[in-house]
Design an enzyme around this catalytic site. Structure first.
Site, PDB file in Angstrom:
ATOM      1  N   ARG A  61       2.365  -6.322  -0.547  1.00  0.00           N
ATOM      2  CA  ARG A  61       2.565  -5.116   0.262  1.00  0.00           C
ATOM      3  C   ARG A  61       2.133  -3.864  -0.494  1.00  0.00           C
ATOM      4  NH1 ARG A  61       7.394  -2.167   2.243  1.00  0.00           N
ATOM      5  NH2 ARG A  61       8.661  -3.372   0.808  1.00  0.00           N
ATOM      6  N   HIS A  65       0.132  -0.593   0.963  1.00  0.00           N
ATOM      7  CA  HIS A  65       0.654   0.772   0.881  1.00  0.00           C
ATOM      8  C   HIS A  65      -0.252   1.668   0.043  1.00  0.00           C
ATOM      9  CE1 HIS A  65       5.027   0.272   2.395  1.00  0.00           C
ATOM     10  NE2 HIS A  65       4.282  -0.711   2.865  1.00  0.00           N
ATOM     11  N   ASP A  66      -0.905   1.101  -0.936  1.00  0.00           N
ATOM     12  CA  ASP A  66      -1.856   1.879  -1.730  1.00  0.00           C
ATOM     13  C   ASP A  66      -3.064   2.260  -0.877  1.00  0.00           C
ATOM     14  OD1 ASP A  66      -3.002   3.125  -3.973  1.00  0.00           O
ATOM     15  OD2 ASP A  66      -4.097   1.313  -4.518  1.00  0.00           O
ATOM     16  N   ASN A  92       8.234   3.600   0.671  1.00  0.00           N
ATOM     17  CA  ASN A  92       7.850   2.917  -0.572  1.00  0.00           C
ATOM     18  C   ASN A  92       9.037   2.571  -1.470  1.00  0.00           C
ATOM     19  OD1 ASN A  92       5.096   2.753  -0.121  1.00  0.00           O
ATOM     20  ND2 ASN A  92       4.693   4.783  -0.972  1.00  0.00           N
ATOM     21  N   HIS A 190       3.606 -10.992   7.149  1.00  0.00           N
ATOM     22  CA  HIS A 190       5.059 -10.982   7.339  1.00  0.00           C
ATOM     23  C   HIS A 190       5.645 -12.390   7.304  1.00  0.00           C
ATOM     24  CE1 HIS A 190       5.232  -6.733   9.377  1.00  0.00           C
ATOM     25  NE2 HIS A 190       4.995  -6.688   8.085  1.00  0.00           N
ATOM     26  N   THR A 191       4.807 -13.380   7.077  1.00  0.00           N
ATOM     27  CA  THR A 191       5.314 -14.744   6.884  1.00  0.00           C
ATOM     28  C   THR A 191       6.144 -14.836   5.604  1.00  0.00           C
ATOM     29  OG1 THR A 191       4.713 -17.073   6.664  1.00  0.00           O
ATOM     30  CG2 THR A 191       3.208 -15.497   5.687  1.00  0.00           C
TER      31      THR A 191
END
Length: 322
Positions: A61, A65-66, A92, A190-191
């Protein structure tokens, strides 16, 4: 228009085009300057995930987000003496594993001092943690440089929230040059991973402000979730894909197809014909193309807004600019 001014405009447009399309990146960028880079990163990652597999999801993740704020430039890693950098933004605060990036950077610096960017390390780690938990592998393009700006408010407003509807999701991805297919493919991550109750509790207790539940969520699943998340509970933790939290597979799609996606942004994938079609195909057929698709979409995401050439810098330490 003068020929000089026209030339300058062409250069500016070309630079913007390069940033949006990842030009300057290539597989094997460090082949001569740091030939053992990928094995060095992989060794550290495998060592870490063998004892702390729960770090795989937040490290994957971290790359998302980066890339979604200022492009894939390692800005999410920067510290701030006044807590005003990206990593301190509310979305974050649940990221973990910054110390693992530092650990990898230390090993890479020992092998190839001053050569490899932190942004590239984040991208390589994302791939290697995915492989370590039985997920797909893909060839990671490298050649990113590190940014020297990190602003809390940009992450606060720029990251797509778990409460997003399909329009917001598609628009957010489109702005980064990613398609609806990339959206549904990358949502498959999201697994793995966990979530605090605060990210979805409105769906259980106050969906429209009338103390109601989300009608798109399977009622029997709501009962189970309410057992784990009592009213007002912000901190308890729930597996996003129950039973698959440590294994990267296609089971996320089966869950969402049964209306058991944890977030509104998961359920929203059923509100668009293209994302719904992809999701149902993977769910009904044991995810025949998911792994290959995921690798392709990760490569595309890894090209967002990259700094290459002489832009940015190669940080000596990932948490601060040189």
């Amino acid at each position: 228009m003068s020929s000089l001014r026209f030339l300058v405009q062409l250069i500016v447009l070309g630079f913007a085009f390069n940033l949006a399309n990842g030009q300057g990146l290539k597989v094997g960028f460090y082949k001569k300057t740091c030939p053992n880079l990928e094995s060095t990163v992989k060794n550290v990652v495998n060592q870490v995930i063998s004892v702390a597999p729960s770090l795989a999801a937040p490290l994957l993740r971290m790359h998302f987000h980066d890339c979604f704020i200022r492009g894939c430039d390692g800005s999410v890693l920067l510290e701030s003496p006044t807590n005003q950098s990206e990593k301190y933004a509310i979305p974050n605060l649940s990221l973990r594993g910054f110390q693992i990036i530092d650990k990898v950077k230390t090993a890479v610096e020992k092998a190839c001092p001053g050569m490899v960017s932190c942004a590239d390390i984040v991208a390589l780690v994302a791939r290697d943690v995915t492989v370590a938990i039985k997920g797909p592998s893909w060839k990671v393009e490298t050649g990113r440089r590190d940014g020297n700006v990190s602003i809390l408010n940009e992450a606060l407003t720029g990251l797509i929230p778990p409460s997003a509807n399909i329009s917001t999701l598609k628009q957010g991805f489109r702005q980064k040059g990613l398609s609806a297919k990339d959206l549904v493919v990358l949502s498959g991550s999201h697994t793995i991973g966990i979530s605090h109750c605060s990210s979805f509790s409105d769906r259980l207790y106050n969906f429209t402000g009338q103390n109601d539940t989300d009608p798109t969520l399977d009622p029997s699943y709501i009962v189970k979730l309410k057992m784990k998340c009592k009213p007002g509970d912000q901190n308890s933790i729930v597996e996003i894909d129950p039973g698959s939290v440590m294994t990267f597979d296609e089971s996320y799609y089966t869950l969402v197809a049964k209306r058991r996606g944890l977030f509104q942004s998961d359920a929203a994938l059923l509100d668009d014909s293209a994302t719904k079609s992809y999701l149902q195909f993977q769910a009904l057929n044991q995810g025949p193309t998911f792994f290959k698709d995921f690798g392709r979409s990760m490569v595309k995401m890894g090209r967002i807004g990259v700094l290459t050439g002489t832009a940015g810098e190669i940080r000596n330490v990932c948490t601060k600019i040189n």
